[in-house]
Design an enzyme around this catalytic site. Structure first.
Site, mmCIF file in Angstrom:
data_model
loop_
_atom_site.group_PDB
_atom_site.id
_atom_site.type_symbol
_atom_site.label_atom_id
_atom_site.label_comp_id
_atom_site.label_asym_id
_atom_site.label_seq_id
_atom_site.Cartn_x
_atom_site.Cartn_y
_atom_site.Cartn_z
ATOM 1 N N ARG A 39 24.049 53.338 40.622
ATOM 2 C CA ARG A 39 24.071 51.736 41.081
ATOM 3 C C ARG A 39 23.235 51.311 42.064
ATOM 4 O O ARG A 39 23.351 51.847 43.092
ATOM 5 C CB ARG A 39 25.532 51.319 41.042
ATOM 6 C CG ARG A 39 25.687 49.879 41.384
ATOM 7 C CD ARG A 39 27.076 49.231 41.849
ATOM 8 N NE ARG A 39 27.404 49.859 42.917
ATOM 9 C CZ ARG A 39 28.188 49.308 44.111
ATOM 10 N NH1 ARG A 39 28.214 47.878 43.859
ATOM 11 N NH2 ARG A 39 28.383 49.743 45.368
ATOM 12 N N HIS B 175 30.112 56.174 48.504
ATOM 13 C CA HIS B 175 29.478 55.241 49.585
ATOM 14 C C HIS B 175 29.163 56.179 50.724
ATOM 15 O O HIS B 175 30.164 56.954 51.226
ATOM 16 C CB HIS B 175 30.252 54.210 49.956
ATOM 17 C CG HIS B 175 29.666 53.073 50.549
ATOM 18 N ND1 HIS B 175 29.106 53.328 52.048
ATOM 19 C CD2 HIS B 175 29.269 51.755 50.272
ATOM 20 C CE1 HIS B 175 28.414 52.271 52.331
ATOM 21 N NE2 HIS B 175 28.352 51.313 51.347
ATOM 22 N N HIS C 110 33.390 55.572 45.637
ATOM 23 C CA HIS C 110 33.108 54.066 45.830
ATOM 24 C C HIS C 110 33.064 53.234 44.732
ATOM 25 O O HIS C 110 33.669 52.080 44.557
ATOM 26 C CB HIS C 110 31.744 53.857 46.606
ATOM 27 C CG HIS C 110 31.654 52.546 47.144
ATOM 28 N ND1 HIS C 110 32.486 51.887 47.827
ATOM 29 C CD2 HIS C 110 30.426 51.451 46.793
ATOM 30 C CE1 HIS C 110 31.915 50.345 47.939
ATOM 31 N NE2 HIS C 110 30.729 50.378 47.332
ATOM 32 N N ARG D 141 21.813 55.293 48.063
ATOM 33 C CA ARG D 141 22.992 55.757 48.139
ATOM 34 C C ARG D 141 23.311 57.071 48.098
ATOM 35 O O ARG D 141 23.958 57.979 48.917
ATOM 36 C CB ARG D 141 24.117 54.861 47.577
ATOM 37 C CG ARG D 141 24.358 53.753 48.232
ATOM 38 C CD ARG D 141 25.662 52.768 47.509
ATOM 39 N NE ARG D 141 25.687 51.675 48.321
ATOM 40 C CZ ARG D 141 26.218 50.668 47.954
ATOM 41 N NH1 ARG D 141 27.262 50.916 46.951
ATOM 42 N NH2 ARG D 141 26.397 49.548 48.604
ATOM 43 N N GLU E 263 19.666 45.485 51.446
ATOM 44 C CA GLU E 263 20.433 46.797 51.461
ATOM 45 C C GLU E 263 19.694 47.598 50.827
ATOM 46 O O GLU E 263 18.408 47.518 50.157
ATOM 47 C CB GLU E 263 21.638 46.583 50.497
ATOM 48 C CG GLU E 263 22.532 45.389 50.972
ATOM 49 C CD GLU E 263 23.845 45.451 50.444
ATOM 50 O OE1 GLU E 263 24.235 45.869 49.121
ATOM 51 O OE2 GLU E 263 25.111 44.887 51.042
HETATM 52 C C1 LIG Z 1 35.053 48.145 49.753
HETATM 53 C C2 LIG Z 1 34.154 47.777 48.880
HETATM 54 C C3 LIG Z 1 32.992 47.151 49.103
HETATM 55 C C4 LIG Z 1 31.913 46.820 47.974
HETATM 56 N N1 LIG Z 1 30.889 45.984 48.216
HETATM 57 C C5 LIG Z 1 30.256 45.340 47.406
HETATM 58 C C6 LIG Z 1 29.239 44.483 47.540
HETATM 59 O O1 LIG Z 1 28.974 44.017 48.216
HETATM 60 N N2 LIG Z 1 28.341 44.199 46.355
HETATM 61 C C7 LIG Z 1 28.774 44.521 45.102
HETATM 62 O O2 LIG Z 1 28.062 44.044 44.119
HETATM 63 N N3 LIG Z 1 29.679 45.237 44.850
HETATM 64 C C8 LIG Z 1 30.516 45.587 45.796
HETATM 65 N N4 LIG Z 1 31.781 46.575 45.638
HETATM 66 C C9 LIG Z 1 32.102 46.863 44.295
HETATM 67 C C10 LIG Z 1 32.595 45.689 43.630
HETATM 68 O O3 LIG Z 1 33.592 45.042 44.584
HETATM 69 C C11 LIG Z 1 33.297 46.078 42.238
HETATM 70 O O4 LIG Z 1 32.825 46.794 41.444
HETATM 71 C C12 LIG Z 1 33.977 44.837 41.746
HETATM 72 O O5 LIG Z 1 34.614 43.732 42.571
HETATM 73 C C13 LIG Z 1 34.766 44.906 40.583
HETATM 74 O O6 LIG Z 1 35.225 43.862 40.119
HETATM 75 P P1 LIG Z 1 36.240 43.844 38.728
HETATM 76 O O7 LIG Z 1 36.355 42.450 38.570
HETATM 77 O O8 LIG Z 1 35.537 44.620 37.685
HETATM 78 O O9 LIG Z 1 37.381 44.759 38.997
HETATM 79 P P2 LIG Z 1 38.425 44.415 40.394
HETATM 80 O O10 LIG Z 1 37.889 43.640 41.494
HETATM 81 O O11 LIG Z 1 38.695 45.751 40.754
HETATM 82 O O12 LIG Z 1 39.795 44.036 39.818
HETATM 83 C C14 LIG Z 1 40.591 44.828 39.019
HETATM 84 C C15 LIG Z 1 41.647 44.224 38.505
HETATM 85 O O13 LIG Z 1 42.412 44.706 37.580
HETATM 86 C C16 LIG Z 1 43.788 44.943 37.846
HETATM 87 N N5 LIG Z 1 44.406 46.039 37.238
HETATM 88 C C17 LIG Z 1 43.857 47.444 37.261
HETATM 89 N N6 LIG Z 1 44.453 48.082 36.057
HETATM 90 C C18 LIG Z 1 45.500 47.388 35.891
HETATM 91 C C19 LIG Z 1 46.589 47.310 34.748
HETATM 92 N N7 LIG Z 1 46.668 48.814 34.416
HETATM 93 N N8 LIG Z 1 47.117 46.552 34.295
HETATM 94 C C20 LIG Z 1 46.940 45.122 34.865
HETATM 95 N N9 LIG Z 1 46.054 44.899 35.822
HETATM 96 C C21 LIG Z 1 45.341 45.950 36.367
HETATM 97 C C22 LIG Z 1 43.802 45.124 39.485
HETATM 98 O O14 LIG Z 1 45.177 44.946 39.992
HETATM 99 C C23 LIG Z 1 42.695 44.121 39.821
HETATM 100 O O15 LIG Z 1 43.411 42.723 39.813
HETATM 101 C C24 LIG Z 1 32.562 47.091 46.621
HETATM 102 C C25 LIG Z 1 33.541 47.867 46.232
HETATM 103 C C26 LIG Z 1 34.558 48.198 47.328
HETATM 104 C C27 LIG Z 1 35.684 48.956 47.280
#
Ligand SMILES: Cc1cc2nc3c(=O)[nH]c(=O)nc-3n(C[C@H](O)[C@H](O)[C@H](O)COP(=O)(O)OP(=O)(O)OC[C@H]3O[C@@H](n4cnc5c(N)ncnc54)[C@H](O)[C@@H]3O)c2cc1C
Length: 529
Positions: free
Chosen positions: A381, A239, A346, A285, A116
């Site tokens: 990032r 993104h 993003h 990016r 990437e």
């Molecule tokens: C389309 C897309 C593609 C991506 N591709 C990549 C990739 O290839 N590689 C990479 O490293 N990163 C990628 N990313 C970024 C990566 O997916 C995220 O940074 C990562 O998944 C975040 O994980 P997390 O556990 O911190 O949060 P999330 O996976 O966003 O989970 C957050 C959780 O918190 C919950 N929540 C939020 N607010 C509250 C609240 N007030 N009360 C209770 N629950 C709440 C939500 O419902 C969810 O369950 C991508 C992101 C997107 C959108």
């Protein structure tokens, strides 16, 4: 009031990984505001960056991360994350995650590593182009088998309860939180001395985003209201390639498409990235997003195009099944025609300030995953470093939180007081405010900024804050209202951080100060006084 040894907010990669580890040492509640799999994690396509190949090295991954971060990464954190990555990946594989494999020229089977933008080597572990969904499924399957974990779906964290708010004079610490149970509309009080924010990012603050609807910045807003330090919110990653199609809401065309040879072209099919960076379409990016923005402004075009038509159909179908099928359903045959794309919000590089153990400045409160600002990403990032960061910090937070563990004591927490509030009578006003915030953030606080635009955004946001606060005090809380309250708070933090950075660096680009200024190369830190 229910008590738990650990309360985890969020069921993405960060929250689930923490919960699985912590469950061995006590009771865990995972509070998640929609269905359990609804997360940014489930939408991640590209994969996880990690050094696993003999042709790669920790030093190279560190170097690439530092370069993308534009001088603002914390080197010790970068080194730690890169070095601890392989062990965390092994744990994920042991839980049942299967990354794509391939047969090497000498006949042995090895991980099929993707490339990437910004990475000098192939180092992205992936499962086709739905890596995040596979990770989410793997973690959820393990969580479901665990008797000490309770998952509260459709429960939204409202606000943290701290000893400070309760009137204690000694050190401020987190002791619980209020949670809205969506079905009943009741606000519950949960008690714990360890609260883990794993609520993901804030893409919904912008009109165009690759993020799902849950990404309303709740964790940052809650932590900020509770007095924790928040850092570097000006660094929002756009993104470069979100599918541009009226029927496609927030569909990302993964960076891996450019990694496999996709070229950005204008409406006439002419490549334009060679005018902007020596790495052309594979430039970092921020540079690609700005180049597309400039190209669209220059030509008045609504989008640019990503051309991968020189690859055989079979390869595209096999390597990018989700992208291939989704585009085809929308009438775009990516083997034959270029894909229309636009940049979209993003990833949130800033967030709740957290140290090397995921601890925030508020005792008992941890922040892991996208909600946190750990020093790994700096001003930008590197692609696919976020899933890795979430795995590493979930583990470290677990180690810290379970050291000297003791059960929560008997502080009694006040119940939520609904007062004389009534049901929201004019939902339309909430939706209108929501739209207004997202549009003004897109127009004034987007990829290219100026002081004047930021000040205009600040003035509008101050008024919106007042309106939203009025709603908050006068009406019964709903998820829509709470998300709006968080969105306006986070939008304000992004604008304040952006206004205070008098230079351009990484993802923050302002026409008033177009150069980086090394005298100003430090984190932006803000906390509620
Ligand atoms: C389309 C897309 C593609 C991506 N591709 C990549 C990739 O290839 N590689 C990479 O490293 N990163 C990628 N990313 C970024 C990566 O997916 C995220 O940074 C990562 O998944 C975040 O994980 P997390 O556990 O911190 O949060 P999330 O996976 O966003 O989970 C957050 C959780 O918190 C919950 N929540 C939020 N607010 C509250 C609240 N007030 N009360 C209770 N629950 C709440 C939500 O419902 C969810 O369950 C991508 C992101 C997107 C959108």
């Amino acid at each position: 009031m229910e008590k738990f040894d650990h309360i985890v907010l969020g069921s993405g990669i960060a929250g689930l990984t923490y919960a699985l580890k912590a469950a061995a040492s006590g009771s865990v509640a995972i509070v998640t505001k929609r269905a359990r799999a609804t997360s940014n994690t489930a939408w991640a396509q590209g994969g996880v960056a990690c050094v696993t190949s003999p042709e790669d090295s920790f030093d190279l991954h560190v170097k690439d991360t530092l370069e993308a971060g534009a001088g603002l990464c914390q080197r010790d954190i970068v080194e730690m994350v890169v070095r601890e990555g392989p062990e965390r990946i092994d744990e994920l594989i042991a839980l049942g995650m299967s990354f794509d494999l391939r047969e090497s020229p000498d006949g042995h089977v090895e991980l099929d590593l993707g490339r990437e933008g910004g990475h000098s080597k192939r180092r992205i572990l992936h499962a086709h182009d739905f890596t995040g969904l596979e990770i989410e499924k793997t973690l959820l399957a393990a969580v479901e088998k665990h008797p000490s974990i309770r998952v509260l779906e459709d429960h939204m964290g409202v606000d943290l309860i701290t000893t400070g708010k309760l009137g204690y004079a000694s050190e401020d610490r987190v002791v619980g939180l209020y949670v809205l149970e969506e079905k009943s509309g009741q606000v519950l009080t949960l008690r714990s001395d360890r609260i883990i924010l794993a609520t993901g990012g804030c893409g919904k603050v912008y009109l165009y985003t690759t993020n799902p609807d849950i990404a309303s910045g709740d964790g940052v807003a809650m932590a900020w209201r509770a007095g924790a330090a928040v850092s570097n919110m000006e660094f929002v990653q756009f993104h470069p390639t979100c599918l541009f199609h009226p029927e496609a809401k927030s569909f990302l065309i993964s960076e891996a498409v450019r990694g496999e040879g996709g070229v950005l072209v204008d409406g006439a099919g002419r490549p334009f990235m060679d005018r902007h960076h020596p790495l052309k379409s594979l430039a970092p990016r921020d540079i690609v997003a700005r180049a597309i923005d400039a190209e669209m402004k220059r030509t008045g075009a609504k989008c640019v195009f990503l051309d991968i038509t020189d690859k055989p159909r079979e390869f595209l179908r096999e390597r990018f099944p989700k992208i291939y099928e989704t585009c085809l359903e929308l009438g775009i045959d990516i083997a034959k025609e270029p894909i229309p794309v636009v940049p979209a919000a993003h990833y949130q590089c800033g967030g709740v300030k957290a140290n090397e153990h995921g601890e925030t400045t508020l005792r008992g409160l941890f922040a892991i995953g996208e909600v946190a600002c750990t020093g790994l990403h700096g001003a930008n990032r590197l692609a696919s470093n976020s899933l890795l960061e979430a795995l590493v910090f979930a583990h470290r937070a677990f180690l810290k939180a379970t050291k000297n563990h003791r059960a929560p004591d008997d502080i009694s927490l006040p119940e939520w007081r609904p007062g004389s509030v009534t049901d929201v009578d004019e939902l339309v006003v909430i939706y209108h405010n929501w739209d207004e915030i997202r549009r003004l953030m897109w127009d004034y606080v987007g990829i290219v900024r100026t002081d004047k635009r930021l000040q205009r955004a600040a003035a509008r946001l101050r008024n919106l804050q007042k309106e939203v606060q009025e709603f908050y005090w006068n009406f019964k809380v709903t998820t829509d209202l709470l998300e709006l309250r968080n969105l306006v708070a986070v939008a304000g933090l992004i604008v304040d951080c952006a206004l205070s950075r008098k230079e351009s660096r990484g993802l923050h680009y302002t026409l008033n100060y177009p150069q980086a200024d090394d005298k100003l190369c430090r984190d932006t830190i803000t906390r509620r006084v």
